[in-house]
Design a protein around this motif. Structure first.
Motif, PDB file in Angstrom:
ATOM      1  N   TYR A   1      45.798  37.486  42.542  1.00 26.28           N
ATOM      2  CA  TYR A   1      44.953  38.498  41.917  1.00 26.28           C
ATOM      3  C   TYR A   1      43.521  38.416  42.424  1.00 26.28           C
ATOM      4  O   TYR A   1      42.942  37.330  42.533  1.00 26.28           O
ATOM      5  CB  TYR A   1      44.976  38.297  40.400  1.00 26.28           C
ATOM      6  CG  TYR A   1      44.286  39.380  39.621  1.00 26.28           C
ATOM      7  CD1 TYR A   1      44.853  40.643  39.483  1.00 26.28           C
ATOM      8  CD2 TYR A   1      43.059  39.135  39.005  1.00 26.28           C
ATOM      9  CE1 TYR A   1      44.214  41.637  38.758  1.00 26.28           C
ATOM     10  CE2 TYR A   1      42.422  40.112  38.274  1.00 26.28           C
ATOM     11  CZ  TYR A   1      43.000  41.372  38.154  1.00 26.28           C
ATOM     12  OH  TYR A   1      42.364  42.354  37.440  1.00 26.28           O
ATOM     13  N   ARG A   2      42.968  39.581  42.731  1.00 22.72           N
ATOM     14  CA  ARG A   2      41.584  39.662  43.187  1.00 22.72           C
ATOM     15  C   ARG A   2      40.713  40.060  42.003  1.00 22.72           C
ATOM     16  O   ARG A   2      40.883  41.142  41.436  1.00 22.72           O
ATOM     17  CB  ARG A   2      41.454  40.679  44.314  1.00 22.72           C
ATOM     18  CG  ARG A   2      40.175  40.537  45.134  1.00 22.72           C
ATOM     19  CD  ARG A   2      40.195  41.449  46.341  1.00 22.72           C
ATOM     20  NE  ARG A   2      41.269  41.139  47.259  1.00 22.72           N
ATOM     21  CZ  ARG A   2      41.231  40.164  48.158  1.00 22.72           C
ATOM     22  NH1 ARG A   2      40.161  39.391  48.243  1.00 22.72           N
ATOM     23  NH2 ARG A   2      42.262  39.928  48.951  1.00 22.72           N
TER      24      ARG A   2
ATOM     25  N   GLN B   1      37.053  40.688  39.683  1.00 20.36           N
ATOM     26  CA  GLN B   1      36.027  41.723  39.795  1.00 20.36           C
ATOM     27  C   GLN B   1      35.025  41.418  40.906  1.00 20.36           C
ATOM     28  O   GLN B   1      34.433  42.330  41.490  1.00 20.36           O
ATOM     29  CB  GLN B   1      35.297  41.863  38.452  1.00 20.36           C
ATOM     30  CG  GLN B   1      34.432  43.100  38.345  1.00 20.36           C
ATOM     31  CD  GLN B   1      33.933  43.321  36.927  1.00 20.36           C
ATOM     32  OE1 GLN B   1      34.211  42.530  36.036  1.00 20.36           O
ATOM     33  NE2 GLN B   1      33.195  44.402  36.727  1.00 20.36           N
TER      34      GLN B   1
ATOM     35  N   ARG C   1      44.431  45.491  41.617  1.00 21.94           N
ATOM     36  CA  ARG C   1      43.812  44.257  42.102  1.00 21.94           C
ATOM     37  C   ARG C   1      44.852  43.151  42.316  1.00 21.94           C
ATOM     38  O   ARG C   1      44.490  42.040  42.700  1.00 21.94           O
ATOM     39  CB  ARG C   1      42.747  43.770  41.114  1.00 21.94           C
ATOM     40  CG  ARG C   1      41.519  44.675  41.049  1.00 21.94           C
ATOM     41  CD  ARG C   1      40.512  44.145  40.052  1.00 21.94           C
ATOM     42  NE  ARG C   1      39.351  45.010  39.949  1.00 21.94           N
ATOM     43  CZ  ARG C   1      38.445  44.933  38.974  1.00 21.94           C
ATOM     44  NH1 ARG C   1      38.573  44.002  38.036  1.00 21.94           N
ATOM     45  NH2 ARG C   1      37.422  45.762  38.935  1.00 21.94           N
TER      46      ARG C   1
ATOM     47  N   HIS D   1      47.228  41.489  44.480  1.00 20.27           N
ATOM     48  CA  HIS D   1      47.466  41.471  45.929  1.00 20.27           C
ATOM     49  C   HIS D   1      48.942  41.251  46.242  1.00 20.27           C
ATOM     50  O   HIS D   1      49.494  41.826  47.178  1.00 20.27           O
ATOM     51  CB  HIS D   1      46.617  40.370  46.572  1.00 20.27           C
ATOM     52  CG  HIS D   1      46.728  40.301  48.058  1.00 20.27           C
ATOM     53  ND1 HIS D   1      46.204  41.266  48.890  1.00 20.27           N
ATOM     54  CD2 HIS D   1      47.322  39.387  48.869  1.00 20.27           C
ATOM     55  CE1 HIS D   1      46.453  40.943  50.141  1.00 20.27           C
ATOM     56  NE2 HIS D   1      47.139  39.815  50.160  1.00 20.27           N
TER      57      HIS D   1
END
Length: 241
Positions: free
Chosen positions: A160-161, A163, A203, A205
């Motif tokens: 997960y990317r 903020q 978000r 990935h």
């Protein structure tokens, strides 16, 4: 005098439907307010249903309950119910990914195949319209895979990317996939943070379904998340006031 917009037959079906969807006794006043008729009309309608051997128990002032095991024709729909179905299908078809969009259209086709001719215009010329779809061009997560994990009760490994753009790896217990007009969120219990987190699917990935069951029943997780959200909203409202 209170207007009575529904025909008596439609109203009788609506009374049964309201009782069927409620887990608690429903008072005559509650029925009258929802159906926009007088309480006296509700008393008369309930007495008529009981006379037709519909298993309704209860009494005036206490509330009515529909007996278990009773069912009525599954598609005895009134116009407002059909409009609600059409609007829901419009929204899902516009905002869901391919699998969910096709499923929504299939549901509407099945409904259209069995409703009477007099109801067909509510489908072919709907009075409702959903907003334009959200932009899913940046959504790399496989939502069908997320939903499959939720149904199976298995853990997920997310890449997960956040903020700030930092890529992290999380093991989560998926609870529900939430849609809005602007994004899609995976609500899950995060093992790393030991709490509920909302992960934007655009978000995520990469996602991997793990061969490991979540640590508690999903229904309980969902209740805990709802309780937390209610508490957070109440706190925010109090601080704003």
């Amino acid at each position: 005098m209170i207007a009575e917009p529904l025909r008596s037959t439609d109203r009788l079906f609506q009374i049964i439907q309201i009782l069927r969807r409620s887990s608690r006794p429903v008072t005559a006043r509650m029925l009258s307010e929802e159906l926009e008729v007088s309480i006296r009309t509700i008393y008369r309608d309930v007495a008529h249903l009981m006379g037709q051997r519909v298993p309704i128990s209860g009494e005036a002032g206490v509330g009515y309950v529909l007996g278990t095991g009773y069912d009525m024709p599954p598609l005895a729909l009134v116009p407002a119910e059909l409009e609600a179905i059409v609007l829901g299908v419009q929204w899902v078809a516009a905002h869901g990914e391919k699998e969910l969009s096709c499923a929504a259209l299939d549901v509407l086709a099945k409904v259209a195949a069995v409703v009477p001719a007099s109801m067909q215009p509510f489908i072919s010329v709907p009075s409702t319209a959903a907003k334009l779809p959200l932009d899913a061009s940046q959504d790399t997560a496989d939502r069908a895979k997320l939903r499959a994990a939720i149904r199976a009760g298995t853990k997920l490994r997310l890449h997960y990317r956040d903020q700030q753009g930092k890529l992290t790896e999380r093991t989560v217990w998926p609870v529900v996939l939430g849609y809005s007009d602007i994004t899609c969120m995976l609500i899950a219990w995060c093992e790393r943070r030991q709490g509920f987190r909302h992960f934007r699917t655009d978000r995520i990935h990469a996602v991997e379904i793990l061969d490991e069951q979540i640590g508690e029943p999903r229904s309980r997780l969902l209740q805990r998340w709802k309780a937390q959200r209610t508490s957070e909203l109440a706190k925010a409202t109090s601080e704003a006031g």
